[in-house]
Design a protein around this motif. Sequence first.
Motif, short mmCIF file in Angstrom:
data_model
loop_
_atom_site.label_atom_id
_atom_site.label_comp_id
_atom_site.label_asym_id
_atom_site.label_seq_id
_atom_site.Cartn_x
_atom_site.Cartn_y
_atom_site.Cartn_z
N LEU A 59 -1.64 6.99 -2.11
CA LEU A 59 -3.11 7.01 -2.02
C LEU A 59 -3.61 8.33 -1.44
O LEU A 59 -4.68 8.81 -1.82
CB LEU A 59 -3.62 5.81 -1.20
CG LEU A 59 -3.67 4.50 -1.99
CD1 LEU A 59 -3.96 3.31 -1.08
CD2 LEU A 59 -4.71 4.57 -3.11
N PHE A 113 -6.44 -0.61 -7.17
CA PHE A 113 -7.89 -0.80 -7.24
C PHE A 113 -8.38 -0.86 -8.70
O PHE A 113 -7.78 -0.25 -9.58
CB PHE A 113 -8.62 0.37 -6.57
CG PHE A 113 -8.25 0.54 -5.12
CD1 PHE A 113 -8.97 -0.08 -4.12
CD2 PHE A 113 -7.16 1.33 -4.76
CE1 PHE A 113 -8.62 0.07 -2.79
CE2 PHE A 113 -6.81 1.49 -3.43
CZ PHE A 113 -7.54 0.86 -2.45
N GLY A 147 -8.70 4.31 0.61
CA GLY A 147 -8.43 3.82 -0.76
C GLY A 147 -8.31 4.97 -1.75
O GLY A 147 -7.50 5.87 -1.58
N GLU A 180 -4.86 7.32 6.75
CA GLU A 180 -4.28 6.64 5.59
C GLU A 180 -2.77 6.58 5.74
O GLU A 180 -2.13 7.58 6.05
CB GLU A 180 -4.66 7.40 4.31
CG GLU A 180 -4.04 6.87 3.04
CD GLU A 180 -4.39 5.41 2.80
OE1 GLU A 180 -5.55 5.10 2.50
OE2 GLU A 180 -3.50 4.54 2.95
N ILE A 181 -2.21 5.42 5.48
CA ILE A 181 -0.77 5.23 5.64
C ILE A 181 0.00 5.47 4.34
O ILE A 181 1.20 5.71 4.35
CB ILE A 181 -0.49 3.80 6.19
CG1 ILE A 181 0.86 3.76 6.88
CG2 ILE A 181 -0.61 2.74 5.12
CD1 ILE A 181 1.06 2.55 7.76
N SER A 182 -0.72 5.40 3.22
CA SER A 182 -0.05 5.41 1.92
C SER A 182 0.02 6.81 1.33
O SER A 182 -1.01 7.43 1.05
CB SER A 182 -0.83 4.48 0.98
OG SER A 182 -0.55 4.78 -0.35
N TYR A 207 0.81 -1.22 0.00
CA TYR A 207 0.00 0.00 0.00
C TYR A 207 0.84 1.26 0.00
O TYR A 207 0.44 2.29 -0.56
CB TYR A 207 -0.93 0.02 1.22
CG TYR A 207 -2.12 -0.88 1.03
CD1 TYR A 207 -3.03 -0.67 0.01
CD2 TYR A 207 -2.34 -1.96 1.88
CE1 TYR A 207 -4.11 -1.52 -0.18
CE2 TYR A 207 -3.42 -2.81 1.71
CZ TYR A 207 -4.30 -2.57 0.68
OH TYR A 207 -5.36 -3.41 0.49
N GLY A 223 -8.62 4.01 6.16
CA GLY A 223 -8.21 3.34 4.92
C GLY A 223 -9.11 3.69 3.76
O GLY A 223 -9.80 2.83 3.21
N HIS A 264 -14.23 0.63 5.81
CA HIS A 264 -14.63 -0.33 4.79
C HIS A 264 -13.39 -1.04 4.25
O HIS A 264 -12.46 -0.39 3.75
CB HIS A 264 -15.37 0.35 3.63
CG HIS A 264 -15.79 -0.65 2.59
ND1 HIS A 264 -15.09 -0.86 1.44
CD2 HIS A 264 -16.81 -1.54 2.60
CE1 HIS A 264 -15.67 -1.83 0.76
NE2 HIS A 264 -16.71 -2.25 1.43
N GLU A 265 -13.37 -2.35 4.36
CA GLU A 265 -12.21 -3.15 3.95
C GLU A 265 -10.92 -2.55 4.52
O GLU A 265 -9.94 -2.36 3.81
CB GLU A 265 -12.13 -3.25 2.43
CG GLU A 265 -13.15 -4.23 1.90
CD GLU A 265 -12.66 -4.96 0.65
OE1 GLU A 265 -11.50 -5.38 0.64
OE2 GLU A 265 -13.46 -5.13 -0.26
N PHE A 266 -10.95 -2.25 5.79
CA PHE A 266 -9.75 -1.76 6.47
C PHE A 266 -9.23 -2.83 7.44
O PHE A 266 -8.05 -3.15 7.45
CB PHE A 266 -10.07 -0.46 7.22
CG PHE A 266 -8.91 0.09 8.00
CD1 PHE A 266 -7.82 0.63 7.35
CD2 PHE A 266 -8.90 0.05 9.40
CE1 PHE A 266 -6.72 1.12 8.06
CE2 PHE A 266 -7.82 0.54 10.11
CZ PHE A 266 -6.73 1.08 9.44
N THR A 312 -13.27 -2.98 -4.97
CA THR A 312 -14.04 -2.95 -3.72
C THR A 312 -15.42 -2.33 -3.98
O THR A 312 -15.62 -1.66 -5.00
CB THR A 312 -13.31 -2.11 -2.65
OG1 THR A 312 -13.21 -0.77 -3.13
CG2 THR A 312 -11.92 -2.66 -2.34
C1 LIG Z 1 -8.29 -2.81 1.00
S1 LIG Z 1 -7.98 -1.11 0.92
C2 LIG Z 1 -9.64 -0.49 1.15
C3 LIG Z 1 -9.83 0.86 0.54
C4 LIG Z 1 -11.23 1.45 0.61
N1 LIG Z 1 -11.75 1.49 1.95
C5 LIG Z 1 -12.17 0.68 -0.27
O1 LIG Z 1 -12.97 -0.10 0.23
O2 LIG Z 1 -12.10 0.85 -1.49
C6 LIG Z 1 -7.17 -0.73 2.46
C7 LIG Z 1 -6.91 0.73 2.69
O3 LIG Z 1 -6.36 0.90 4.01
C8 LIG Z 1 -5.09 1.56 3.92
N2 LIG Z 1 -4.27 0.97 4.99
C9 LIG Z 1 -3.86 -0.31 5.09
N3 LIG Z 1 -3.22 -0.51 6.25
C10 LIG Z 1 -3.23 0.67 6.91
C11 LIG Z 1 -2.75 1.10 8.18
N4 LIG Z 1 -2.11 0.27 8.99
N5 LIG Z 1 -2.97 2.37 8.54
C12 LIG Z 1 -3.65 3.23 7.73
N6 LIG Z 1 -4.11 2.89 6.50
C13 LIG Z 1 -3.91 1.62 6.10
C14 LIG Z 1 -4.60 1.27 2.53
O4 LIG Z 1 -3.60 2.14 2.10
C15 LIG Z 1 -5.92 1.40 1.76
O5 LIG Z 1 -6.28 2.74 1.58
#
Ligand SMILES: C[S@@+](CC[C@H](N)C(=O)[O-])C[C@H]1O[C@@H](n2cnc3c(N)ncnc32)[C@H](O)[C@@H]1O
Length: 422
Positions: A148, A70, A115, A143-145, A63, A113, A200-202, A78
């Motif tokens: 993104l 995506f 995305g 958000e870590i990225s 990420y 997260g 969502h999906e985090f 997603t």
């Molecule tokens: C699977 S994606 C889901 C993105 C969005 N919620 C969606 O459903 O389309 C995971 C998201 O969480 C962020 N992420 C993953 N691990 C993280 C962390 N430890 N801290 C903050 N953000 C994180 C990723 O960079 C990405 O934006």
Amino acid sequence: MPQAIFECRWASNDAGDQNKQSLPRKNQGDLSRELAAKIRMMGPIPVAEYMKEALTHPTLGYYTTRADVFGKAGDFVTSPEISQMFGEMVGIWCVNEWRKVGSPKPVQIVELGPGTGALAEDLLKVWSLLEKGGDGLTLQLVEISHPLIKKQAQRLCGDIEFGDEIPPKGLKAIHGDVPVHWHSVVEDVPTDAFSIFIAHEFLDALPIHKFQFTEDGWREVLVDVSKESSHQNPKFRYVIARNPTPASKIFLKNGVVGRQPGVIREVSPAALALGFHLAKRIEEDGGFVLIADYGHLGEKGDTLRAFSNHKLHDPLVDPGKADLTADVDFRRLQDEVGEKAISIGPVPQQVFLRNMGIDVRMEVLKKKCSSEKEAKWIEAGYRMLTDPAQMGERFKFFALFPNVLRQFLYKFPVAGFPPPRI
Ligand SMILES: C[S@@+](CC[C@H](N)C(=O)[O-])C[C@H]1O[C@@H](n2cnc3c(N)ncnc32)[C@H](O)[C@@H]1O
């Protein structure tokens, strides 16, 4: 429940085709070699450590180095990317629940997260339409990225120029003129506003420890360098710890089901800590939480998997180049939250979206379509989100509300979920 009428987000091709303008993939360097060197020096590492490095290593993680993961051109799609209806239903839910408790201000939507920012965009569209603007609202994105964050800023705040400053400061979202702030951890999100947390999906991206039941009891599964490995081309394999590890002593102490040799169980301390933190936050500062993810009620064990280019991929091959994900254990999450807050759900995605009115919304959108192709695209998105064989059953919605609302919620149940049994 508020009704909303707004314009349709249209992608030209099909339901997963909204991210064609992806940023170039960066050279990933070699996380495999870095992890292998560490293992050779220190011994096998927990799966959680491997997963954390693979996803969020500062310069080589999946990420942290790319924004093109995506959609059709990436590795997976997603729900918010599939159809605007998803973010709209979540947006209506947020406004509805917030109004029910008297529309407290200041209010912040905290998305974990986010995305590409698709969910936040559709949610803000709904909010600013129903509330005639975004007065008193801020958007806090965890958000870590960095790639993104850039993508989110461009999507939500318009075509902005980036200097060296990431996350950018002083930006406002196009919809509702809402101030947008970024944080790398949820603990940094301000505590002085009523908070609506959306994840969502985090949680599925948070690291898991893996355990296997053996003749000697539960043992942690670790990642080791495989014997066929070379320094240039390291390969990894799972091994079982000979003795109990700190993780197996701490995370399995409450008794885990399925004590037969070979059975595998996963625990995500990061997801549990997050559940605990969010429960505490809404109790202390006011707010509620909506979590949506694929998951189970403790009955599944071995769910860690990887995706690359929309195909399943071996999680131990090419760390940092494929998405790693594990199902959320909602039962364990409920247990962790305990009496600290009210847990609601989980319910399957199709139940939540139908209860929120996605069927009506689809018909409205279809009537506005200017071509048969467009109407088919709306319908395809609807089916993908709600069909039990696609995303309708596997994905679940789960909410947390503060205890102070217990009696109130019996009278005015949380939208989207079946009413509580009294
Ligand atoms: C699977 S994606 C889901 C993105 C969005 N919620 C969606 O459903 O389309 C995971 C998201 O969480 C962020 N992420 C993953 N691990 C993280 C962390 N430890 N801290 C903050 N953000 C994180 C990723 O960079 C990405 O934006």
